[in-house]
Design an enzyme around this catalytic site. Structure first.
Site, PDB file in Angstrom:
ATOM      1  CE  LYS A  19     -41.593  -4.968  26.311  1.00 61.21           C
ATOM      2  NZ  LYS A  19     -41.801  -5.437  25.185  1.00 61.21           N
ATOM      3  CD1 TRP A  40     -34.835   8.368  20.732  1.00 54.97           C
ATOM      4  CD2 TRP A  40     -33.701   8.037  18.996  1.00 54.97           C
ATOM      5  NE1 TRP A  40     -34.057   7.319  21.085  1.00 54.97           N
ATOM      6  CE2 TRP A  40     -33.219   7.167  19.877  1.00 54.97           C
ATOM      7  CE3 TRP A  40     -33.183   8.540  17.639  1.00 54.97           C
ATOM      8  CZ2 TRP A  40     -32.364   6.179  19.461  1.00 54.97           C
ATOM      9  CZ3 TRP A  40     -32.370   7.330  17.146  1.00 54.97           C
ATOM     10  CH2 TRP A  40     -32.049   6.381  17.945  1.00 54.97           C
ATOM     11  CB  CYS A  46     -37.777  13.608  15.894  1.00 55.20           C
ATOM     12  SG  CYS A  46     -36.121  13.453  16.493  1.00 55.20           S
ATOM     13  NE  ARG A  74     -42.925  10.361  15.573  1.00 51.40           N
ATOM     14  CZ  ARG A  74     -43.544   9.523  14.741  1.00 51.40           C
ATOM     15  NH1 ARG A  74     -44.346   9.013  15.013  1.00 51.40           N
ATOM     16  NH2 ARG A  74     -42.821   9.347  13.531  1.00 51.40           N
ATOM     17  CG  ASN A  77     -39.445  12.090  12.413  1.00 53.70           C
ATOM     18  OD1 ASN A  77     -38.475  11.667  12.826  1.00 53.70           O
ATOM     19  ND2 ASN A  77     -40.401  11.738  11.687  1.00 53.70           N
ATOM     20  N   GLY A  78     -35.964  13.072  10.963  1.00 54.43           N
ATOM     21  CA  GLY A  78     -35.282  12.253   9.993  1.00 54.43           C
ATOM     22  C   GLY A  78     -33.950  12.585   9.861  1.00 54.43           C
ATOM     23  CE  LYS A 107     -45.317   2.007  21.408  1.00 51.13           C
ATOM     24  NZ  LYS A 107     -45.233   0.909  22.419  1.00 51.13           N
ATOM     25  CD  GLU A 158     -42.050  -8.706  24.012  1.00 52.92           C
ATOM     26  OE1 GLU A 158     -41.032  -8.804  23.100  1.00 52.92           O
ATOM     27  OE2 GLU A 158     -42.659  -7.494  24.271  1.00 52.92           O
ATOM     28  CD  GLU A 164     -38.578  -2.347  25.986  1.00 51.61           C
ATOM     29  OE1 GLU A 164     -38.315  -1.591  24.955  1.00 51.61           O
ATOM     30  OE2 GLU A 164     -39.430  -3.174  25.843  1.00 51.61           O
ATOM     31  CG  HIS A 212     -24.101 -25.966  23.499  1.00 52.90           C
ATOM     32  ND1 HIS A 212     -23.295 -27.099  23.300  1.00 52.90           N
ATOM     33  CD2 HIS A 212     -25.356 -26.624  23.480  1.00 52.90           C
ATOM     34  CE1 HIS A 212     -23.916 -28.322  22.931  1.00 52.90           C
ATOM     35  NE2 HIS A 212     -25.168 -27.877  23.210  1.00 52.90           N
TER      36      HIS A 212
HETATM   37  C1  AGP Z   1     -40.595  -2.825  22.422  1.00 51.32           C
HETATM   38  O1  AGP Z   1     -40.826  -2.853  23.747  1.00 51.32           O
HETATM   39  C2  AGP Z   1     -39.548  -2.280  21.651  1.00 51.32           C
HETATM   40  N1  AGP Z   1     -39.715  -0.896  22.397  1.00 51.32           N
HETATM   41  C3  AGP Z   1     -39.215  -2.281  20.520  1.00 51.32           C
HETATM   42  O2  AGP Z   1     -38.393  -3.356  20.274  1.00 51.32           O
HETATM   43  C4  AGP Z   1     -40.394  -2.083  19.375  1.00 51.32           C
HETATM   44  O3  AGP Z   1     -40.877  -3.436  19.342  1.00 51.32           O
HETATM   45  C5  AGP Z   1     -39.616  -2.176  17.947  1.00 51.32           C
HETATM   46  O4  AGP Z   1     -39.129  -0.870  17.994  1.00 51.32           O
HETATM   47  C6  AGP Z   1     -40.334  -2.502  16.698  1.00 51.32           C
HETATM   48  O5  AGP Z   1     -41.171  -1.397  16.821  1.00 51.32           O
HETATM   49  P1  AGP Z   1     -42.671  -1.561  15.385  1.00 51.32           P
HETATM   50  O6  AGP Z   1     -43.359  -2.684  16.073  1.00 51.32           O
HETATM   51  O7  AGP Z   1     -42.955  -0.256  15.528  1.00 51.32           O
HETATM   52  O8  AGP Z   1     -41.842  -1.749  14.298  1.00 51.32           O
END
Ligand code: AGP
Length: 612
Positions: free
Chosen positions: A489, A74, A2, A27, A100-101, A607, A485, A492, A508
């Protein structure tokens, strides 16, 4: 998560609030809302989806109000509905709040205000606050917040306004959600993050945890809730690298940020090598203390953890220290055993991730030393650590992290080298040699980005596999976190289910997933485990699945093991991760675009993740 913004000054502020929200949209973008406050009444607009929908919803408001605030959501408590969108307004229309929170005791607070006759119009935790305010108000908004604050449990940053006091915004903070004040000439901003107002002022002050802030156009008071004492906070200049971002001709922030990686890596290395010697300013531990470390724990979430996993191999390799890496949200609930010889590396690009912060706090309480690795100067993780090392990637807007990942891996590489150099486990000449190769990385990443035949090949692969129902990623050693990673990507931003596995583990269990319609992406760059992964790829091909391999240029045997080969330039194996991830980022991007998805704002994500 948020984003919140407030403005009080002399200018009509509708546009300032909307444009601030656009810069905070990363956010959260489930819905957005604003209020504009005039003496005796306020205007509110709310809309589902991104801020551009709020812009449309607010188009009919012609107010010249010079006090206003906005929120981009969010969703946590309450579904994505307009009635759950902040700001919330009291029944008499005099008070508005946004947050926010989380109020953890929201069930109790909601029941309490409902019992006293307030009609709750939303399912949120935040709404209870506006009713509490309306009840408790005796002519002084700040004092009312002071009296209510002890009733609120959880972690939050909120802003409140009252039409009886149309010259001020009152804000409050508890725990980690950030709140920053921007000081202009005869105007004041309050926001979750400086880019919300950076085009207007760079002079900032940070609201501390446990404080209430009273902002008017010309003055800002910070008061500690506990004893109502006035607090002084220096006016600082906002970090230039947070310059409000624009797409700069690219079709999305993600694509732009993929292309900014050479600069991000270069800037992260540049200041740290002096005549072949490494210097990590801000590390917060003396060389003597670094020599005494006998264990390293790396914590982070998502992409940040993946960079930590790369770091784990390198620290073990060069500094010969036992190193483990864990998901912050899991580690914080383990009964971890520490002493002052344990070094915790907490990685977070945003510097705000709740689980990473909690893990750091626990580690420090148990006696460990903690170094934060973050992209944001002065962020919560930086303030909560013994030392802070900064990636220099600049502001990242795309929800899918790209340039911050390669910058983090670069910084972890530098840190592993530094630990090795200080502890004498790697010779100075070798450090200098690796340093020389590190400095070539930005150019090599640029080479990948400029490689038109690689790009065309990625188009072919994206066309062929974009509609498949599952991707498996396989890697070994340093290739494994890159597969994790790459898989993150892809899932998401394309919403295609993916899994990333240690190639040796495939037999396995995951091998059962393979069939003639399964794309399998492998990181098979040259290293001591290349032969091993090549054998695993044969096992994949024997099941009819399609192998897409990232390999080192000049490798002549990889074509026997893969249908599609994405060649990347040669560097020493320890530095390959920075290069190997780039084609995987582009592949994820191209697939998501083919599926018609919004790569910068994938569904359900935000984010910064400031809730557990
Ligand atoms: C990355 O593509 C993601 N959206 C997410 O996993 C992100 O890396 C994670 O939320 C950690 O965020 P930060 O690095 O701001 O702590």
């Amino acid at each position: 998560m948020c984003g919140i913004i407030g403005y009080v000054g002399a200018r009509p502020c509708k546009e300032l609030v909307l444009s601030g929200l656009e810069h905070l949209e990363y956010r959260g973008y489930d819905s957005a809302g604003l209020v504009l406050v005039e003496p005796g009444h306020l205007h509110r607009a709310r809309a589902l989806g991104p801020v551009k929908h709020l812009r449309e919803a607010a188009a009919g408001i012609s107010s010249t109000a010079t006090l206003g605030m906005g929120h981009t959501r969010w969703a946590t408590h309450g579904g994505v509905e307009e009635r759950n969108t902040h700001p919330f307004v009291s029944a008499d229309g005099r008070f508005a709040v946004l947050m926010n929170g989380i109020f953890e005791n929201y069930v109790e607070l909601r029941a309490e205000v409902a019992e006293r006759g307030h009609v709750l119009t939303s399912d949120t935790d935040t709404e209870a606050l506006v009713h509490l305010l309306a009840e408790a108000y005796e002519g002084d908004l700040a004092d009312t917040v002071r009296r209510i604050y002890p009733r609120l449990e959880g972690h939050f940053a909120f802003l409140v306004v009252c039409t009886d006091e149309p010259d001020r915004i009152v804000g409050a903070r508890l725990a980690w959600p950030p709140l920053v004040v921007g000081r202009g000439a005869g105007e004041t901003f309050l926001a979750s993050f400086t880019p919300a107002f950076l085009s207007e002022t760079r002079a900032i002050q940070l609201v501390a945890e446990g404080e209430i802030v009273i902002a008017t156009a010309d003055d800002v008071e910070f008061r500690r809730v506990a004893d109502w004492s006035l607090q002084e906070h220096p006016i600082e200049q906002a970090d230039e690298s947070l310059e409000v971002a624009a797409k700069g001709g690219y079709e999305s922030f993600m694509l732009k940020e993929i292309h900014e990686q050479p600069t991000a890596i270069d800037d992260t290395i540049a200041e740290r090598f002096h005549n072949g010697r490494l210097q990590l300013d801000g590390i917060g531990l003396t060389d003597e203390e670094l020599r005494s470390i006998n264990r390293v724990l790396v914590v982070g979430c998502g992409t940040a953890l993946h960079s930590g996993l790369v770091g784990r191999y390198l620290i073990e390799e060069w500094a010969q220290i036992a190193t483990e890496a864990d998901v912050a949200s899991e580690w914080r609930y383990r009964n971890g055993v520490f002493d002052p010889k344990t070094l915790v590396l907490a990685i977070s690009q945003s510097g705000e991730t709740a689980d990473t912060l909690a893990a750091m706090q626990i580690a420090r309480q148990r006696g460990a030393r903690v170094i934060a690795i973050t992209n944001i100067m002065g962020s919560a993780v930086a303030r909560a650590a013994d030392g802070a090392l900064y990636t220099r990637a600049g502001l990242e807007i795309g929800v899918a992290a790209t340039k911050t990942f390669t910058a983090q891996v670069t910084l972890m590489t530098l840190l592993a080298l530094h630990l090795g150099a200080v502890r004498g486990t790697i010779a100075p000449a070798e450090v200098a040699r690796i340093g020389d190769e590190l400095r070539l990385l930005p150019g090599l990443v640029q080479q990948i980005l400029d490689d038109t035949s690689l790009d065309a090949q990625l188009d072919v692969i994206a066309d062929r596999f974009a509609h498949d129902r599952f991707f498996l990623f396989l890697g070994r050693h340093l290739g494994l976190p890159i597969c994790q990673e790459g898989a993150l990507k892809l899932k998401e931003i394309s919403y295609i289910p993916t899994d990333a596995y240690a190639a040796g583990e495939m037999k396995h269990g995951p091998i059962a997933l393979l069939g003639e319609d399964t794309p399998v992406v492998a990181v098979a760059t040259d290293s001591h485990v290349f032969e091993k992964i090549a054998s695993n790829l044969e096992e994949v091909r024997a099941r009819g699945a399609h192998v897409i391999a990232v390999a080192t240029e000049g490798n002549t045997v990889i074509h026997h093991h893969a249908e599609h080969v994405l060649f990347i330039p040669r560097t020493r194996p320890e530095l390959q991760p920075v290069l190997a991830v780039v084609p995987l980022q582009i592949l994820a991007y191209k697939i998501a675009v083919r599926l018609g998805l919004d790569v910068d704002r994938p569904r359900n994500l935000a984010k910064t993740v400031t809730v557990e």
